[in-house]
Design a protein around this motif. Structure first.
Motif, PDB file in Angstrom:
ATOM      1  N   UNK A  39      -6.005  15.035  -2.033  1.00 29.14           N
ATOM      2  CA  UNK A  39      -6.966  16.204  -1.726  1.00 29.14           C
ATOM      3  C   UNK A  39      -7.847  16.002  -0.907  1.00 29.14           C
ATOM      4  N   UNK A  40      -7.776  16.761   0.575  1.00 28.27           N
ATOM      5  CA  UNK A  40      -8.636  16.526   1.340  1.00 28.27           C
ATOM      6  C   UNK A  40      -9.662  17.486   1.528  1.00 28.27           C
ATOM      7  N   UNK A  41     -10.837  17.249   2.097  1.00 35.14           N
ATOM      8  CA  UNK A  41     -11.992  18.276   2.002  1.00 35.14           C
ATOM      9  C   UNK A  41     -11.525  19.667   2.484  1.00 35.14           C
ATOM     10  N   UNK A  42     -11.816  20.682   1.518  1.00 33.22           N
ATOM     11  CA  UNK A  42     -11.426  22.048   1.752  1.00 33.22           C
ATOM     12  C   UNK A  42     -10.013  22.529   1.537  1.00 33.22           C
ATOM     13  N   UNK A  43      -9.146  21.473   1.131  1.00 28.78           N
ATOM     14  CA  UNK A  43      -7.734  21.762   0.895  1.00 28.78           C
ATOM     15  C   UNK A  43      -7.348  21.843  -0.634  1.00 28.78           C
ATOM     16  N   UNK A  44      -6.261  22.127  -0.713  1.00 31.08           N
ATOM     17  CA  UNK A  44      -5.673  21.995  -2.043  1.00 31.08           C
ATOM     18  C   UNK A  44      -5.010  20.809  -2.286  1.00 31.08           C
ATOM     19  N   UNK A  45      -4.906  20.422  -3.706  1.00 36.46           N
ATOM     20  CA  UNK A  45      -4.415  18.937  -4.168  1.00 36.46           C
ATOM     21  C   UNK A  45      -2.966  19.141  -4.015  1.00 36.46           C
ATOM     22  N   UNK A  46      -2.500  18.110  -3.444  1.00 38.61           N
ATOM     23  CA  UNK A  46      -0.976  17.961  -2.973  1.00 38.61           C
ATOM     24  C   UNK A  46      -0.411  16.763  -3.332  1.00 38.61           C
ATOM     25  N   UNK A  47       1.073  16.753  -3.871  1.00 39.26           N
ATOM     26  CA  UNK A  47       1.800  15.830  -4.413  1.00 39.26           C
ATOM     27  C   UNK A  47       1.949  14.675  -3.160  1.00 39.26           C
ATOM     28  N   UNK A  48       2.069  13.363  -3.633  1.00 37.11           N
ATOM     29  CA  UNK A  48       2.278  12.385  -2.801  1.00 37.11           C
ATOM     30  C   UNK A  48       3.375  11.659  -3.352  1.00 37.11           C
ATOM     31  N   UNK A  49       3.450  11.208  -4.591  1.00 35.06           N
ATOM     32  CA  UNK A  49       4.737  10.453  -5.046  1.00 35.06           C
ATOM     33  C   UNK A  49       4.699  10.460  -6.726  1.00 35.06           C
ATOM     34  N   UNK A  50       5.661  10.154  -7.225  1.00 34.65           N
ATOM     35  CA  UNK A  50       5.795  10.121  -8.621  1.00 34.65           C
ATOM     36  C   UNK A  50       7.039   9.194  -9.039  1.00 34.65           C
ATOM     37  N   UNK A  90      -3.902  10.887   6.606  1.00 32.13           N
ATOM     38  CA  UNK A  90      -3.834  10.790   5.269  1.00 32.13           C
ATOM     39  C   UNK A  90      -5.208  10.598   4.434  1.00 32.13           C
ATOM     40  N   UNK A  91      -5.962  10.778   5.369  1.00 33.83           N
ATOM     41  CA  UNK A  91      -7.628  10.873   4.663  1.00 33.83           C
ATOM     42  C   UNK A  91      -7.804  11.865   3.549  1.00 33.83           C
ATOM     43  N   UNK A 118      -9.821   8.101  -6.066  1.00 34.52           N
ATOM     44  CA  UNK A 118     -10.526   7.179  -5.085  1.00 34.52           C
ATOM     45  C   UNK A 118     -10.245   7.667  -3.612  1.00 34.52           C
ATOM     46  N   UNK A 119     -11.069   7.470  -2.882  1.00 29.75           N
ATOM     47  CA  UNK A 119     -11.456   7.730  -1.485  1.00 29.75           C
ATOM     48  C   UNK A 119     -10.661   6.984  -0.595  1.00 29.75           C
ATOM     49  N   UNK A 120      -9.706   7.424   0.307  1.00 27.42           N
ATOM     50  CA  UNK A 120      -9.070   6.740   1.224  1.00 27.42           C
ATOM     51  C   UNK A 120      -9.433   7.339   2.587  1.00 27.42           C
ATOM     52  N   UNK A 121     -10.120   6.773   3.582  1.00 30.01           N
ATOM     53  CA  UNK A 121     -10.316   7.113   4.858  1.00 30.01           C
ATOM     54  C   UNK A 121      -9.637   6.357   5.949  1.00 30.01           C
ATOM     55  N   UNK A 122      -8.873   7.113   6.907  1.00 29.11           N
ATOM     56  CA  UNK A 122      -8.246   6.632   8.002  1.00 29.11           C
ATOM     57  C   UNK A 122      -8.935   6.734   9.256  1.00 29.11           C
TER      58      UNK A 122
END
Length: 124
Positions: A39-50, A90-91, A118-122
């Protein structure tokens, strides 16, 4: 109840790699599939992988396929997300989630347990 704890986030430059881990307090027959969302700031939570604890069968969103790899270590009750060729887009905060026996897709509301993220910042 299943507790999930993510680790491995950080700040990297574009093109670099990061490995995220999700430690589950236990594996249960009721929660056969695990996933990563972001989930990026101001955006909805999105699927990445399962991935399935028992069968593997990884699934990826289109924008990470070929760059990210999800795997699991059943002996350690851990799900791992290897992220390569990272891009500024990807941040986000990355969340680990556990599905139910009814979980078949990529919608957040199909997953019942969540880690704190956990925060990921690129950087570019």
């Amino acid at each position: 109840q299943v507790q999930l704890v993510e680790s491995g986030g950080g700040l990297v430059q574009a093109g670099e790699s990061l490995t995220l881990s999700c430690a589950a307090s236990r594996r249960t027959l009721s929660n056969p599939r695990m996933a990563w969302f972001r989930q990026a700031p101001g955006k909805e939570r999105n699927f990445v992988a399962s991935i399935s604890w028992n069968f593997g069968s990884p699934s990826y969103s289109g924008n990470v396929k070929g760059r990210f790899t999800i795997s699991r270590d059943n002996g350690k009750n851990t799900v791992i997300l290897q992220m390569n060729s990272l891009k500024p887009e990807d941040t986000a905060v990355y969340y680990c989630a556990a599905g139910t026996l009814l979980t078949t897709g990529t919608a957040p509301n199909e997953y019942i347990y969540w880690g704190q993220g956990t925060q990921v910042t690129v950087s570019s």
